[in-house]
Design a protein around this motif. Structure first.
Motif, PDB file in Angstrom:
ATOM      1  N   ARG A 132      48.271  92.174   7.669  1.00 27.27           N
ATOM      2  CA  ARG A 132      48.517  91.007   8.502  1.00 27.27           C
ATOM      3  C   ARG A 132      48.779  89.932   7.618  1.00 27.27           C
ATOM      4  N   ALA A 133      49.881  89.102   8.364  1.00 29.51           N
ATOM      5  CA  ALA A 133      50.292  87.823   7.555  1.00 29.51           C
ATOM      6  C   ALA A 133      49.250  86.566   7.401  1.00 29.51           C
ATOM      7  N   ASP A 134      48.156  86.954   8.157  1.00 26.53           N
ATOM      8  CA  ASP A 134      47.057  86.059   7.963  1.00 26.53           C
ATOM      9  C   ASP A 134      45.864  86.314   7.214  1.00 26.53           C
ATOM     10  N   ASN A 135      45.929  87.797   6.658  1.00 31.96           N
ATOM     11  CA  ASN A 135      45.035  88.318   5.776  1.00 31.96           C
ATOM     12  C   ASN A 135      45.403  87.897   4.444  1.00 31.96           C
ATOM     13  N   GLY A 136      44.621  86.798   3.934  1.00 28.45           N
ATOM     14  CA  GLY A 136      45.058  86.014   2.522  1.00 28.45           C
ATOM     15  C   GLY A 136      44.254  87.061   1.585  1.00 28.45           C
ATOM     16  N   ALA A 137      42.971  87.629   1.687  1.00 29.28           N
ATOM     17  CA  ALA A 137      42.481  88.479   1.005  1.00 29.28           C
ATOM     18  C   ALA A 137      43.022  89.469   0.532  1.00 29.28           C
ATOM     19  N   GLY A 138      43.754  90.182   1.688  1.00 26.45           N
ATOM     20  CA  GLY A 138      44.373  91.554   1.387  1.00 26.45           C
ATOM     21  C   GLY A 138      45.573  91.278   0.726  1.00 26.45           C
ATOM     22  N   ILE A 139      46.373  90.184   1.225  1.00 32.01           N
ATOM     23  CA  ILE A 139      47.758  89.840   0.476  1.00 32.01           C
ATOM     24  C   ILE A 139      47.429  89.454  -1.010  1.00 32.01           C
ATOM     25  N   ARG A 140      46.398  88.796  -1.473  1.00 34.34           N
ATOM     26  CA  ARG A 140      46.126  88.514  -2.913  1.00 34.34           C
ATOM     27  C   ARG A 140      45.790  89.935  -3.613  1.00 34.34           C
ATOM     28  N   LEU A 141      44.949  90.668  -2.792  1.00 32.21           N
ATOM     29  CA  LEU A 141      44.605  91.942  -3.404  1.00 32.21           C
ATOM     30  C   LEU A 141      45.899  92.876  -3.943  1.00 32.21           C
ATOM     31  N   TYR A 142      46.649  92.902  -2.924  1.00 36.31           N
ATOM     32  CA  TYR A 142      47.909  93.660  -3.171  1.00 36.31           C
ATOM     33  C   TYR A 142      48.814  93.075  -4.237  1.00 36.31           C
ATOM     34  N   GLU A 143      48.927  91.876  -4.177  1.00 31.21           N
ATOM     35  CA  GLU A 143      49.974  91.256  -5.242  1.00 31.21           C
ATOM     36  C   GLU A 143      49.353  91.255  -6.641  1.00 31.21           C
TER      37      GLU A 143
END
Length: 173
Positions: A132-143
């Motif tokens: 999800r574009a608003d899932n900051g924690a997930g985005i940080r994890l993947y990056e």
């Protein structure tokens, strides 16, 4: 067949026994706990019981369970679902779910490591996912794990939120 990945995780880097977590393939006996985890972890876009049961028996899918020991009993605290096509070297991580009570303890990272290992074990060299574009924690994890954003999917989720698409080329371990 248990995965070779076994780590202790905690919020502060120390590993108290109550946070000892093992990743293993999910079993049919885990079905009720997997459904409960899905409802606890996600407000929308939940996998239905039938889909989870299908994943448990599918030769083209892996369903990984993160289990903790509590008074000698296994407690499901997270899960990851992967999909593969026979003719592709790409696997898809369709879900990572972590029990809200265990959020912030590194379980997402542990599950992602296990998903990458499973991908390589099935002779796939790339892992893709949507977040999800608003899932900051997930985005940080993947990056943090080296995933690269390669696109978006507008109106992807039930509520109209767009998905960001990520991919990682995996090096054999």
């Amino acid at each position: 067949m248990d995965l070779p990945l076994e780590r202790r995780v905690s919020r502060n880097g120390h590993a108290p026994a109550e946070l000892d977590v093992t990743i293993r393939p999910a079993r049919l006996a885990d079905l009720d706990a997997l459904v409960a985890l899905e409802h606890a972890a996600f407000a929308t876009d939940r996998a239905e019981r039938r889909a989870i049961r299908h994943a448990l028996g599918s030769p083209s899918m892996s369903l990984l369970a993160a289990v903790a020991q509590d008074a000698g009993e296994e407690i499901l605290v997270g899960a990851a679902t992967l999909e593969r096509r026979r003719t592709s070297l790409v696997a898809r991580l369709s879900s990572i779910a972590v029990s809200p009570a265990r959020a912030g303890h590194g379980l997402g990272s542990l599950l992602l490591d296990a998903a990458e290992t499973d991908t390589l074990d099935h002779d796939r060299r790339r892992l893709r996912l949507e977040v999800r574009a608003d899932n900051g924690a997930g985005i940080r994890l993947y990056e943090r794990h080296g995933y690269t954003r390669y696109g978006t999917k507008p109106d992807y989720y039930e509520d109209g939120m767009e998905a960001w698409c990520y991919e990682k080329v995996l090096a054999p371990r």
